[in-house]
Design a protein around this motif. Structure first.
Motif, short mmCIF file in Angstrom:
data_model
loop_
_atom_site.label_atom_id
_atom_site.label_comp_id
_atom_site.label_asym_id
_atom_site.label_seq_id
_atom_site.Cartn_x
_atom_site.Cartn_y
_atom_site.Cartn_z
N GLY A 230 0.82 -1.15 0.04
CA GLY A 230 0.23 -0.03 -0.08
C GLY A 230 0.79 1.30 -0.05
N VAL A 231 1.87 1.19 0.93
CA VAL A 231 2.69 2.46 0.89
C VAL A 231 3.50 2.77 -0.41
CG1 VAL A 231 4.88 3.54 2.15
CG2 VAL A 231 3.11 2.31 3.42
N THR A 232 4.22 1.70 -0.83
CA THR A 232 4.92 1.72 -2.00
C THR A 232 4.00 2.13 -3.32
OG1 THR A 232 4.93 -0.72 -2.51
CG2 THR A 232 6.75 0.17 -1.22
N GLY A 233 2.74 1.37 -3.35
CA GLY A 233 1.91 1.59 -4.47
C GLY A 233 1.35 3.09 -4.38
N PHE A 234 1.09 3.50 -3.32
CA PHE A 234 0.51 4.92 -3.18
C PHE A 234 1.66 5.90 -3.42
CE2 PHE A 234 -3.45 3.13 -1.49
CZ PHE A 234 -4.36 3.98 -2.27
N GLU A 235 2.82 5.56 -3.25
CA GLU A 235 4.08 6.43 -3.70
C GLU A 235 4.06 6.31 -5.29
OE1 GLU A 235 7.61 6.25 -1.57
OE2 GLU A 235 8.40 7.97 -2.65
N ILE A 236 3.91 5.19 -5.78
CA ILE A 236 3.95 5.10 -7.43
C ILE A 236 2.76 5.92 -7.74
CG2 ILE A 236 3.67 3.57 -9.47
CD1 ILE A 236 4.84 1.26 -7.40
N HIS A 237 1.69 6.01 -7.10
CA HIS A 237 0.57 6.56 -7.61
C HIS A 237 0.54 8.05 -7.68
CE1 HIS A 237 -3.85 6.58 -8.32
NE2 HIS A 237 -4.06 7.28 -7.29
N GLY A 238 1.61 8.51 -6.71
CA GLY A 238 1.62 10.16 -6.52
C GLY A 238 1.05 10.55 -5.42
N SER A 239 0.56 9.81 -4.43
CA SER A 239 -0.16 10.22 -3.49
C SER A 239 0.77 10.69 -2.38
CB SER A 239 -1.22 9.38 -2.96
OG SER A 239 -1.83 8.92 -3.90
N ILE A 240 1.59 9.93 -2.22
CA ILE A 240 2.69 10.13 -1.10
C ILE A 240 4.30 10.03 -1.36
CG2 ILE A 240 1.18 9.18 0.84
CD1 ILE A 240 2.54 6.59 0.74
N ARG A 241 5.07 10.44 -0.50
CA ARG A 241 6.39 10.28 -0.79
C ARG A 241 7.12 9.64 0.18
NH1 ARG A 241 9.28 15.48 -3.90
NH2 ARG A 241 8.09 15.37 -5.49
N PHE A 242 7.86 8.54 -0.03
CA PHE A 242 8.40 8.15 1.13
C PHE A 242 10.03 7.47 0.78
CE2 PHE A 242 8.57 4.88 4.66
CZ PHE A 242 8.57 5.41 5.71
N PHE A 243 9.82 6.33 0.00
CA PHE A 243 11.23 5.76 -0.38
C PHE A 243 11.49 6.37 -1.54
CE2 PHE A 243 8.30 2.10 1.07
CZ PHE A 243 9.40 1.71 2.31
N GLY A 244 11.02 7.20 -2.38
CA GLY A 244 11.46 7.79 -3.60
C GLY A 244 10.79 6.95 -4.93
N PHE A 245 10.56 7.40 -5.85
CA PHE A 245 9.69 6.53 -6.98
C PHE A 245 10.38 5.36 -7.35
CE2 PHE A 245 8.08 5.54 -10.91
CZ PHE A 245 6.73 5.65 -10.87
N ASP A 246 11.68 5.48 -7.63
CA ASP A 246 12.34 4.17 -8.28
C ASP A 246 12.80 3.17 -7.18
OD1 ASP A 246 13.61 6.49 -7.54
OD2 ASP A 246 15.73 6.24 -8.21
N GLN A 247 12.77 3.41 -5.86
CA GLN A 247 12.82 2.57 -4.98
C GLN A 247 11.41 1.85 -4.66
OE1 GLN A 247 15.44 1.16 -3.99
NE2 GLN A 247 16.69 2.68 -5.08
N ALA A 248 10.37 2.88 -4.49
CA ALA A 248 9.07 2.29 -4.39
C ALA A 248 8.55 1.00 -5.33
CB ALA A 248 8.22 3.51 -4.66
#
Ligand code: HEM
Lengths: 219, 521
Positions: free
Chosen positions: A26-44
């Motif tokens: 969920g966390v990585t997915g919503f980062e890919i989705h553009g909703s949150i920033r956490f790991f950085g897109f490539d890592q996500a």
């Protein structure tokens, strides 16, 4: 009250691994989705893909387990007491009325749980797996692989995947809260950690779903 | 049963970890490492030209050098005479227009516009001697200029306004004795200065490429593989690989990154997958015009202002021309992010005499492609925009005469009279001129292919996978993860999440309040 072995080792392992994976996805997915920033897109993307594969492996084992133990029957939805259970959450719980259904190791889900979990198992998770795999292996149908699968673009796949993700996230919130609605606030949580739960003693009046094999209670 | 499960599960996990760990390690033996290895040794000339008696003499005319070359290199001149470098024209199929001979000879651009009538000056960059007007004899092999490409002395220059003849100061004998494989300076002397100055046209080909740092060009940097132009633009029988869409149309004879780097150059599968729709250049050339500015806009309509009856030039603080009486006003740019388009390798061209619609920019060379086109990928381009002269009566672009070789010939650069320049120029291309002219916006597309950056500087994921105006914001109609989303799903999704959370909080609060009350009783 009697201490019963409700959740067996694999079941607990499966539950917690699945919980961790879904949170992570969920966390990585919503980062890919553009909703949150956490790991950085490539890592996500990298983590999401890796976690997705792990999730698939886990699902394969879980399916195997459900069928060999017959536990899948626990999830067959039923109308019986569905209304009573709903009314319990809306009214009864505030008046300290006892749960309308009894939890036993042979019937550990209440009718609402059965409905929701069955929905997850046959609808939401499969949608996530199928759309996720398509997302992963989508190769522009005009070229190379997946020629016959003439999906014009990623959009349908991605939107389905996103819908599923929102549903899972809402489920997650509801689930966290409902955990506290057991016999005591923490009894459900303890049960899923230790496997044992204090359950009402005495014979079950309500017919529990027959289980194929006697569950192995101690090992 | 349980044991079997756990052992299988453990086995699966261990297996998974090992395969992923093995998947990416050891950089030795990677395709890239092998490519680098291959460029360590540089080609050495096989003969010593300075020892040949044929070349150890004084040459009075450059054609005599050509004759000396041909006396050993039998047949090579004929090869050259089949090349686009010589003919400035090739037969191309243009979608919607059919099979047409096109090239520098007859195509217009939106810089100095076209060579017709201006050969004396423009054709300094022709690989021949004396292409001073349309009557040039393309069959005379003695006019092939071998030296402009093969001079290794670094002293050969063509004369300004000399129609391709060498500058009188050049010591032809010295040059002839120092010939070899084309170096960067040979190619760059023309290709870096197109449009009348350094980096005017391309933006990714300029004098910084003579000795670029690694940041400017990974391929050509001396601290890198130190490659020269002809390492990629290889030639077979003097037919060079590669071409530019400013003068050609068909998807053929292209230099492809993939021919060295393969179609799966990354160790990461997600990156390799991009290559189906994204050209290598798109990520690996994050900016162009890295060192010196390139021309972005050219407004011919302001040309012709004089001070005290004399033409003048204005420069900006960095010394770049912003106005020239002979050419008009310019906008330049440096360290630019390219624009991006879908491109399938074929292009159309504005051809002399095509009618135009003055209400929108005329595309001098339209590059074809779309998301739905299986052959198209996203490419970086420089788009050069201009306002240039057109015939308002006939509705086509005008080939003006700019260069003046004798008084009264109409050359705009000495007479500053558009009427005369249009009249004389159109005579050269055999088209009528209505006597009325205006200026129309034009666009020209220059794919950005050079100045590849080190991989650490490649365009990062979120420069495109972002909702806020990423690099590909102008390319719409398809789904990019992280950029696109369904607004419906977004509203509903967050709505349901918020409702669930609110319900849980509300329910919980009531439970807490009630249980407190109970305890108090
Ligand atoms: C086996 C299960 C799954 C697979 C195979 C899978 C695969 C994928 C893939 C390949 C992507 C695209 C990433 C990329 O751009 O490379 C993706 C995106 C995404 N995933 Fe999953 N995933 C799975 C499960 C989940 C779960 C359980 C969640 C949420 C709880 C989730 C949430 C998301 C979200 C929100 C996106 C972004 C969608 C978008 O904006 O386009 N995924 N997933």
């Amino acid at each position: 009250m009697k201490k019963e072995y409700v959740y067996r080792a694999f079941e607990r392992f499966w539950h917690w691994t699945q919980a961790a994976l879904i949170i992570f996805l969920g966390v990585t997915g919503f980062e890919i989705h553009g909703s949150i920033r956490f790991f950085g897109f490539d890592q996500a993307v990298r983590y999401h893909n890796f976690a997705a594969i792990s999730f698939l492996v886990l699902i394969v084992f879980a399916i195997f387990w459900h069928f060999t133990t017959g536990e899948w029957r626990q999830y067959v939805p039923t109308w019986e007491n569905l209304r009573a259970q709903a009314e319990y959450y809306v009214f009864g719980i505030f008046r300290n009325v006892p749960h309308p259904t009894r939890k036993t190791s042979l019937s550990k889900l209440n009718p609402l749980q059965k409905l929701v979990y069955a929905g997850l198992k046959v609808l939401v998770i499969p949608i996530m797996v199928v759309s996720g795999l398509l997302y992963m292996f989508y190769r522009y149908p005009q070229r190379y692989e997946v020629l016959s699968l003439n999906v014009g673009g990623l959009e349908i796949i991605a939107v389905l995947h996103t819908i599923g993700a929102f549903l899972l996230a809402s489920f997650f919130i509801a689930h966290l809260y409902l955990v506290t609605t057991g016999r005591t606030v923490t009894s459900n949580l303890k049960a899923m950690v230790t496997g044992y739960e204090e359950l009402e003693a005495g014979p079950v009046e309500k017919k529990a779903q027959p289980v194929l094999h006697e569950p192995v209670l101690s090992e | 049963m349980k044991r079997i499960f756990f052992s299988l599960l453990a086995l699966g996990i261990v297996f998974g970890l090992i395969t992923t760990a093995l998947h990416k390690n050891s950089s030795e033996g990677t395709p890239l490492a092998r490519l680098k290895e291959g460029h360590k040794t540089k080609a050495k000339p096989s003969v010593e030209h300075s020892l040949f008696p044929q070349l150890k003499k004084t040459f009075t005319r450059p054609q005599e050098v050509t004759a000396a070359c041909i006396s050993c290199h039998n047949g090579r001149a004929a090869e050259v005479m089949h090349s686009t470098h010589w003919n400035w024209e090739r037969t191309e199929y243009i979608e919607g227009k059919g099979i047409r001979p096109i090239g520098k000879r007859n195509v217009l651009n939106n810089f100095c516009i076209g060579i017709s009538g201006n050969e004396q000056s423009c054709n300094r960059c022709h690989i021949g001697y004396g292409y001073a007007d349309a009557t040039f004899d393309f069959n005379d092999s003695l006019n092939v200029d071998c030296l402009v490409c093969h001079d290794n002395s670094g002293t050969y220059v063509k004369q300004t306004g000399g129609a391709g003849l060498p500058d009188p100061s050049v010591d032809l004998s010295k040059v002839a004795q120092n010939v070899g494989r084309p170096a960067r300076t040979n190619c760059g002397a023309c290709h870096f200065f197109g449009g009348g100055g350094n980096n005017v046209k391309h933006g990714d080909l300029e004098e910084a490429e003579f000795e670029p740092s690694r940041d400017v060009d990974v391929h050509m940097a001396s601290e890198g593989p130190d490659m020269v132009c002809v390492d990629c633009h290889t030639a077979e029988k003097h037919q060079m690989l590669g071409k530019m869409y400013s003068v050609s149309s068909m998807n053929r004879n292209r230099v492809e990154c993939e021919s060295c780097h393969s179609t799966m150059p990354h160790s990461d599968d997600v990156l390799n997958k991009h290559m189906l729709k994204v050209a290598c250049q798109t990520c690996h050339i994050p900016i162009y015009a890295k060192v010196n500015p390139t021309k972005l806009h050219w407004d011919w309509s302001t040309a012709g202002k004089l001070r005290d009856g004399k033409p003048f030039e204005e420069k900006d603080s960095s010394g770049t021309d912003v106005y020239m009486s002979i050419k008009g006003s310019f906008i330049w740019g440096k360290k630019l992010k390219p624009e991006y388009i879908w491109f399938n390798g074929s292009a159309s061209h504005y051809l002399i005499g095509d009618t135009l619609d003055p209400s929108r920019p005329v595309k001098m060379n339209e590059l074809f492609g779309s998301y739905d086109d299986p052959d198209a990928k996203i490419y970086p381009v420089k788009i050069h925009r201009a306002d240039q002269i057109y015939d308002t009566g006939y509705g086509y672009l005008i080939q003006p005469k700019t260069v003046s070789t004798r008084p009264g010939d109409g050359g705009y650069w000495s007479e500053f009279n558009w009427q005369r320049a249009a009249e004389e120029g159109m005579k050269q291309v055999h088209l009528p001129y209505s006597g009325h002219f205006g200026f129309v916006e034009t666009e020209m597309y220059w794919p950005v292919n050079h100045m590849v950056s080190p991989k650490e500087q490649a365009v990062g994921c979120t420069e495109c996978h972002t909702r806020n105006n990423g690099r590909l914001a102008s390319l719409t109609g398809f789904y990019i993860p992280g950029r696109n989303y369904s607004s419906w799903v977004e509203y509903l999704g967050w709505g349901i999440l918020a409702l669930t959370l609110a319900a849980a909080v509300l329910h919980g609060t009531i439970r807490i309040l009630i249980s407190r009350n109970r305890k108090e009783i």
